[in-house]
Design an enzyme around this catalytic site. Structure first.
Site: not given
Length: 316
Positions: A235, A264, A282
Site C-alpha cells: 500500500r 492513487e 498498481h
C-alpha cells in the site's frame, strides 16, 4: 428474486461479469460518471443487499448509511483498509476478501520491480531506443543480486512467496513484522529500522491501514542507504512519499520500484521525474488468470452468503 448488488468496479473477466448478471440484480455504479453517483444511490440504495467493491474503493460510513439493507461487502482484493468497520460491524454486515489467489502474481511483480531497479532495465531500454548505444555513450554498471540481503516487511503469504523467489537468486533473507512467524528459517530483525539497516533491498508486503501508515519514513530510508533499493507492492500509505522523493533525489536512497502510491492514481510529478525509480500502476494482480480467480471468489462469497452457507474467505 435475485438479491440486489451494488457493483463499484468491473472485473476484466467477461465470465465473472456474466455471473454477476446471472445470479444477481446488479446496479453498476462504475458505469456512471462520479457526478451521478449520489442520485444513483438515492434511487437504488434501499434495495441493495450486497456490495461488490475493491480494496482501494472499499466502503465508507456515508455509503453504508445509504444502504439500509446491506448484508455483505465482498472486496475484490486482499486489503480491507478502505472498509470502514466502525460502520459495518455494529450492523453485522459481513466482509470478505480474495486472499491466496493473487499471491503468486503479486510476488512475481515484486521480484520484477526489484530486478528492473537493480539492473536498471528502464534506463537501458531508453538507452537503446534513444540511439545512445550506437553512439557508444558510456553505461553505468548495474548491481548483482547474489550475496545481497533482501529484507521483507510483512511476512504473510506474499512476503513468503517473495522470499522463495529471491532465494533462487542467491540472496540472503530477513523479515520483520510485529508478531514472530513460526516455522520459518528466515531470520527476524528486531525492528523495521533494523531490517532496513541490515538489507540491500527492502520489500514492503505489509497490510495497509492506520497501524502501518507512514512506517517507512525518512529514518528507515536513511537506514536502507545510498546503495539500497525500496520495493513496494503493498500500500502506498505505508511509505512517507515526500521523504521517499527527497531520499531518491538527493541520493540518500539508491533506487525504488513502486506499484502502489499514496493517492492513487495521482503520482507526484517529482517522483515520476526521477531516473532511479521504476513505476507501475498498481498491477500486481493484473493477469488474466488471477483477475478471473479474484472475481470468481467475489461471486462465490456472495452466492454462499445468500444461500446461507459459510463464507469462503470471511474477514469479519
Amino acid at each position: 428474486m435475485k438479491p440486489d448488488i451494488l457493483v463499484m468496479a468491473p472485473s476484466p473477466s467477461p465470465a465473472v461479469m456474466a455471473q454477476f448478471d446471472e445470479h444477481f440484480t446488479c446496479h453498476h455504479m462504475w458505469r456512471l460518471p462520479p457526478g451521478e453517483h449520489a442520485a444513483f444511490i438515492e434511487a437504488v440504495g434501499a434495495s441493495v443487499r450486497g456490495l461488490a467493491t475493491t480494496g482501494t474503493i472499499g466502503i465508507d460510513a456515508t455509503l453504508a448509511a445509504r444502504l439500509p439493507r446491506l448484508e455483505i461487502v465482498a472486496v475484490n482484493g486482499i486489503g480491507v483498509d478502505a472498509v470502514d468497520f466502525t460502520a459495518t460491524r455494529p450492523r453485522g454486515i459481513r466482509v470478505t476478501n480474495t486472499p491466496g489467489v493473487l499471491t503468486d502474481d503479486v510476488a512475481d511483480l515484486a521480484v520484477a520491480l526489484l530486478l528492473a531497479a537493480a539492473r536498471r532495465i528502464p534506463a537501458l531500454d531508453r538507452y537503446v531506443r534513444g540511439g545512445q548505444w550506437q553512439e557508444r555513450v558510456p553505461l553505468q554498471p548495474a548491481r548483482t543480486l547474489r550475496g545481497k540481503t533482501a529484507g521483507i516487511h510483512g511476512f504473510g503469504r506474499i512476503g513468503k512467496a517473495v522470499a522463495q523467489r529471491l532465494a533462487g537468486f542467491g540472496m540472503a533473507l530477513r523479515y520483520f513484522q510485529p508478531n514472530v512467524v513460526a516455522a520459518t528459517d528466515v531470520p527476524r530483525s528486531d525492528s523495521l529500522l533494523a531490517l532496513a539497516r541490515e538489507s540491500d533491498y527492502l520489500v514492503i508486503c505489509a497490510p495497509g491501514g492506520a497501524a502501518t501508515r507512514g512506517l517507512v519514513d525518512a529514518a528507515v530510508l536513511a537506514a536502507l542507504g545510498p546503495q539500497g533499493t525500496l520495493i513496494n507492492v503493498a500500500r502506498g500509505s505505508i511509505v512517507d512519499e515526500d521523504a521517499l522523493v527527497a531520499a531518491l533525489a538527493d541520493g540518500s536512497l539508491g533506487a525504488a520500484g513502486l506499484d502502489v502510491f499514496a493517492n492513487e492514481p495521482a503520482v507526484p510529478a517529482a517522483l515520476a521525474a526521477l531516473p532511479n525509480v521504476v513505476l507501475t500502476p498498481h498491477v500486481g494482480s493484473l493477469t488474466v488468470e488471477t483477475r478471473h480467480a479474484m472475481g470468481q471468489l467475489v461471486i462465490d462469497n456472495l452466492l454462499a452468503h445468500f444461500a446461507g452457507a459459510p463464507l469462503l474467505t470471511p474477514v469479519a
